[in-house]
Write a protein that holds these residues in place. Structure first.
Motif, PDB file in Angstrom:
ATOM      1  N   THR A  44      -5.028  19.558  29.698  1.00 14.58           N
ATOM      2  CA  THR A  44      -3.834  18.927  30.243  1.00 14.58           C
ATOM      3  C   THR A  44      -4.108  17.468  30.566  1.00 14.58           C
ATOM      4  OG1 THR A  44      -3.135  21.040  31.179  1.00 14.58           O
ATOM      5  CG2 THR A  44      -2.119  19.049  32.091  1.00 14.58           C
ATOM      6  N   PRO A  45      -3.261  16.549  30.116  1.00 13.58           N
ATOM      7  CA  PRO A  45      -3.476  15.124  30.401  1.00 13.58           C
ATOM      8  C   PRO A  45      -3.401  14.841  31.898  1.00 13.58           C
ATOM      9  CG  PRO A  45      -1.827  15.420  28.675  1.00 13.58           C
ATOM     10  CD  PRO A  45      -2.077  16.765  29.266  1.00 13.58           C
ATOM     11  N   ARG A  46      -3.932  13.708  32.296  1.00 14.83           N
ATOM     12  CA  ARG A  46      -3.880  13.275  33.688  1.00 14.83           C
ATOM     13  C   ARG A  46      -3.221  11.907  33.756  1.00 14.83           C
ATOM     14  NH1 ARG A  46      -9.091  15.513  37.029  1.00 14.83           N
ATOM     15  NH2 ARG A  46      -8.876  17.691  36.373  1.00 14.83           N
ATOM     16  N   MET A  47      -2.195  11.820  34.584  1.00 16.54           N
ATOM     17  CA  MET A  47      -1.439  10.581  34.693  1.00 16.54           C
ATOM     18  C   MET A  47      -2.164   9.592  35.610  1.00 16.54           C
ATOM     19  SD  MET A  47       1.093  11.074  32.644  1.00 16.54           S
ATOM     20  CE  MET A  47      -0.014  12.102  31.646  1.00 16.54           C
ATOM     21  N   PRO A  48      -2.110   8.304  35.275  1.00 15.41           N
ATOM     22  CA  PRO A  48      -2.871   7.288  36.017  1.00 15.41           C
ATOM     23  C   PRO A  48      -2.131   6.811  37.259  1.00 15.41           C
ATOM     24  CG  PRO A  48      -1.761   6.263  34.186  1.00 15.41           C
ATOM     25  CD  PRO A  48      -1.433   7.727  34.100  1.00 15.41           C
ATOM     26  N   LYS A  49      -2.079   7.639  38.270  1.00 18.29           N
ATOM     27  CA  LYS A  49      -1.388   7.305  39.506  1.00 18.29           C
ATOM     28  C   LYS A  49      -2.379   7.430  40.657  1.00 18.29           C
ATOM     29  CE  LYS A  49       3.057   8.296  41.752  1.00 18.29           C
ATOM     30  NZ  LYS A  49       4.289   9.137  41.681  1.00 18.29           N
ATOM     31  N   SER A  50      -2.488   6.397  41.474  1.00 16.32           N
ATOM     32  CA  SER A  50      -3.577   6.312  42.449  1.00 16.32           C
ATOM     33  C   SER A  50      -3.588   7.471  43.432  1.00 16.32           C
ATOM     34  CB  SER A  50      -3.490   4.985  43.210  1.00 16.32           C
ATOM     35  OG  SER A  50      -3.614   3.887  42.336  1.00 16.32           O
ATOM     36  N   ARG A  51      -2.417   7.875  43.932  1.00 16.77           N
ATOM     37  CA  ARG A  51      -2.402   8.963  44.909  1.00 16.77           C
ATOM     38  C   ARG A  51      -2.913  10.251  44.279  1.00 16.77           C
ATOM     39  NH1 ARG A  51       3.419  10.214  47.245  1.00 16.77           N
ATOM     40  NH2 ARG A  51       2.480  12.156  47.904  1.00 16.77           N
ATOM     41  N   TYR A  52      -2.701  10.413  42.962  1.00 18.86           N
ATOM     42  CA  TYR A  52      -3.146  11.639  42.307  1.00 18.86           C
ATOM     43  C   TYR A  52      -4.666  11.695  42.196  1.00 18.86           C
ATOM     44  CZ  TYR A  52       1.778  12.256  41.018  1.00 18.86           C
ATOM     45  OH  TYR A  52       3.142  12.410  41.031  1.00 18.86           O
ATOM     46  N   ASP A  53      -5.309  10.542  42.037  1.00 18.68           N
ATOM     47  CA  ASP A  53      -6.772  10.542  42.013  1.00 18.68           C
ATOM     48  C   ASP A  53      -7.335  11.042  43.342  1.00 18.68           C
ATOM     49  OD1 ASP A  53      -6.847   9.544  39.431  1.00 18.68           O
ATOM     50  OD2 ASP A  53      -6.992   7.449  40.073  1.00 18.68           O
ATOM     51  N   ILE A  54      -6.706  10.629  44.434  1.00 21.55           N
ATOM     52  CA  ILE A  54      -7.142  11.086  45.758  1.00 21.55           C
ATOM     53  C   ILE A  54      -6.909  12.590  45.900  1.00 21.55           C
ATOM     54  CG2 ILE A  54      -6.641  10.904  48.232  1.00 21.55           C
ATOM     55  CD1 ILE A  54      -6.041   7.900  47.703  1.00 21.55           C
ATOM     56  N   MET A  55      -5.754  13.066  45.465  1.00 24.68           N
ATOM     57  CA  MET A  55      -5.441  14.486  45.557  1.00 24.68           C
ATOM     58  C   MET A  55      -6.382  15.321  44.699  1.00 24.68           C
ATOM     59  SD  MET A  55      -1.257  14.280  45.482  1.00 24.68           S
ATOM     60  CE  MET A  55      -1.008  16.066  45.466  1.00 24.68           C
ATOM     61  N   ARG A  56      -6.712  14.823  43.509  1.00 20.40           N
ATOM     62  CA  ARG A  56      -7.598  15.589  42.626  1.00 20.40           C
ATOM     63  C   ARG A  56      -8.974  15.814  43.261  1.00 20.40           C
ATOM     64  NH1 ARG A  56      -5.267  11.870  38.503  1.00 20.40           N
ATOM     65  NH2 ARG A  56      -3.694  13.108  37.385  1.00 20.40           N
ATOM     66  N   ALA A  57      -9.455  14.830  43.983  1.00 19.49           N
ATOM     67  CA  ALA A  57     -10.753  14.976  44.644  1.00 19.49           C
ATOM     68  C   ALA A  57     -10.664  15.903  45.845  1.00 19.49           C
ATOM     69  CB  ALA A  57     -11.271  13.604  45.073  1.00 19.49           C
ATOM     70  N   TYR A  58      -9.509  15.922  46.499  1.00 20.15           N
ATOM     71  CA  TYR A  58      -9.356  16.659  47.755  1.00 20.15           C
ATOM     72  C   TYR A  58      -8.965  18.125  47.546  1.00 20.15           C
ATOM     73  CZ  TYR A  58      -7.413  17.810  52.385  1.00 20.15           C
ATOM     74  OH  TYR A  58      -7.133  18.399  53.593  1.00 20.15           O
ATOM     75  N   MET A  59      -8.092  18.392  46.592  1.00 17.92           N
ATOM     76  CA  MET A  59      -7.510  19.722  46.449  1.00 17.92           C
ATOM     77  C   MET A  59      -8.544  20.850  46.334  1.00 17.92           C
ATOM     78  SD  MET A  59      -4.261  20.126  46.723  1.00 17.92           S
ATOM     79  CE  MET A  59      -2.665  19.350  46.594  1.00 17.92           C
ATOM     80  N   PRO A  60      -9.607  20.712  45.533  1.00 18.83           N
ATOM     81  CA  PRO A  60     -10.553  21.821  45.428  1.00 18.83           C
ATOM     82  C   PRO A  60     -11.267  22.150  46.739  1.00 18.83           C
ATOM     83  CG  PRO A  60     -10.776  20.326  43.562  1.00 18.83           C
ATOM     84  CD  PRO A  60      -9.897  19.639  44.561  1.00 18.83           C
ATOM     85  N   LYS A  61     -11.200  21.259  47.715  1.00  7.91           N
ATOM     86  CA  LYS A  61     -11.841  21.511  49.009  1.00  7.91           C
ATOM     87  C   LYS A  61     -11.009  22.409  49.907  1.00  7.91           C
ATOM     88  CE  LYS A  61     -13.840  16.825  48.916  1.00  7.91           C
ATOM     89  NZ  LYS A  61     -13.877  15.499  49.598  1.00  7.91           N
TER      90      LYS A  61
END
Length: 457
Positions: A149-166
């Motif tokens: 699945t592609p990943r869209m270049p949006k800054s808030r999503y980069d933060i969420m991607r790092a946080y969600m698995p925690k």
């Protein structure tokens, strides 16, 4: 998802936070209907996902829509990530996996909502078809793995991607592989907000059942009717789902504020940059936890508005109420979802009837329904019966509410016709997900590919 704000007004104290929500109160004649819907882009030749970059990518679709609509581009670090219409005209945005979202304008009738949705889809086809791109109306991505699945270049999503698995096992799937239809509704007072929010929370499992439309994952049946609904059971339960505090007879704006203050933040925006703040709650932020580690560390109303947008309860409170339980689906469902909730909540007699129906439902019962619905949908048990039994009564109440509104189109028809897709589900006793599974096991010959033809817009 609306664009993030940079409102720099300082927060004077808790009263400002409560006042922000209370400012959403509107007289009945100013109530509006805001409908949001997401869909999955795919290449019609091969049914592959569409990346952001490239001459046939999501960026190209956004640029084409900008030329067609004349809307303002929404930029993030020099990249177009959405479009904002003139005041009151809605917005187009990207979800993390490329899901294309229309956040509709605040409209007076479901007739207008349906015209808006049809116009948007027609404009989208005009731009996307020459690029070989179609759009799929399902609640969950049926074929592509998370890695594909592609990943869209949006800054808030980069933060969420790092946080969600925690904080949960399904956060990345929620972000990248689900789509929804959502309706935003107004309230007249704190008491009116409380009634609508509590009815909405109690009936949200029913909405998930009626709209269940995500039975496939990674190219195969996943054993569920609403995979999207199941994902939300373990995404980030501190900020999502339903919470007992919302069920209090005295629940009000201040209670929601107190709940929201103790949820970890995602980010702050300073000088156009996103800063990861997932290590502190908003209350700690207000108490000075960041010190001088960032430029302009004082809390602002923009920070509060952004924080509220990162909370994901089944009914979300902003200056309006967001009904968040439904899977994405075919175009008729885009009109059916707002019709369902408007019929229940915008007519006083129907609001009374809905409130009476669910008055003694407990938090534990609602949670149990919510847990069971992804697999069992309308067969979910409730007090000696099933959600299908409740659906008949609720749809009758909603239909009466739409009749009472007497909002007619140019041909003299009221808004009740928009409930037809849901009434069909109850009448035949099978959800859209179950119908898809029947097709998969028979005429689709155990192939997932026909879904891209039959459930495309």
């Amino acid at each position: 998802m609306a664009r993030d704000t940079t409102d720099s007004r300082p927060i004077g104290g808790l009263d400002d936070l409560v006042g922000y929500l209370a400012a959403g109160c509107k007289p009945r004649d100013e109530w509006r209907i805001g409908t949001e819907h997401e869909k999955f882009p795919f290449y019609t030749d091969g049914n592959a996902p569409v990346p952001y970059e490239g001459p046939r990518g999501i960026k190209a679709v956004l640029e084409g829509m900008q030329r067609t609509l004349g809307w303002d581009p929404i930029m993030d670090d020099g990249r177009i990530i959405g479009l904002g219409g003139p005041t009151g005209q809605g917005a187009i945005s990207l979800e993390p996996g490329g899901q294309f979202e229309l956040s509709g304008a605040p409209l007076e009738t479901i007739h207008q909502t349906c015209r808006e949705g049809n116009a948007h889809l027609a404009q989208l086809r005009e731009i996307a078809q020459p690029l070989g791109i179609g759009f799929l109306g399902l609640g969950g991505s049926p074929k592509w793995t998370l890695a594909e699945t592609p990943r869209m270049p949006k800054s808030r999503y980069d933060i969420m991607r790092a946080y969600m698995p925690k904080v949960g096992s399904h956060g990345l799937d929620m972000m990248h592989r689900t789509s929804t239809i959502q309706v935003n509704l107004d309230f007249s007072s704190e008491a009116d907000m409380r009634r609508k929010m509590q009815i909405g929370l109690k009936l949200q499992p029913l909405a998930t059942a009626l709209f269940a439309n995500s039975p496939f994952t990674d190219g195969h049946p996943n054993g569920l009717q609403s995979w999207r609904g199941d994902i939300w059971l373990d995404t980030d339960n501190q900020r999502s789902g339903t919470h007992e505090v919302f069920f209090s007879p005295q629940f009000g704006f201040a209670d929601y504020v107190e709940w929201a203050l103790d949820i970890p933040m995602y980010f702050l925006i300073r000088e156009g940059r996103y800063h990861d703040c997932t290590h502190i709650t908003f209350r700690q932020f207000m108490d000075g936890a960041l010190g001088n580690s960032l430029p302009d560390p004082e809390p602002t109303m923009g920070d509060w508005t952004n924080h509220l947008s990162t909370l994901f309860p089944d009914v979300r409170l902003k200056r309006f109420l967001e009904m968040r339980g439904a899977d994405g689906g075919p175009w008729r469902r885009i009109c059916a979802l707002p019709a369902f909730w408007v019929g229940l909540l915008y007519d006083e007699a129907s609001l009374d009837a809905a409130e009476t129906l669910v008055a003694d439902w407990t938090f534990a019962e609602v949670q149990a329904m919510r847990d069971a619905v992804p697999a069992e949908a309308l067969d979910t048990p409730m007090r000696g019966g099933s959600l299908r039994d409740i659906a008949r009564e609720v749809l009758s109440i909603s239909r009466q509410g739409l009749q009472n509104r007497k909002r007619l189109n140019n041909d003299g028809f009221d808004e009740t016709d928009f409930l037809a897709p849901l009434e069909e589900v109850v009448a035949r006793g099978t959800t859209s997900a179950q119908e898809m599974l029947k097709s998969y096991r028979s005429r689709w010959d155990h192939s997932i590919e026909p879904v891209f033809l039959e459930y495309a817009y």
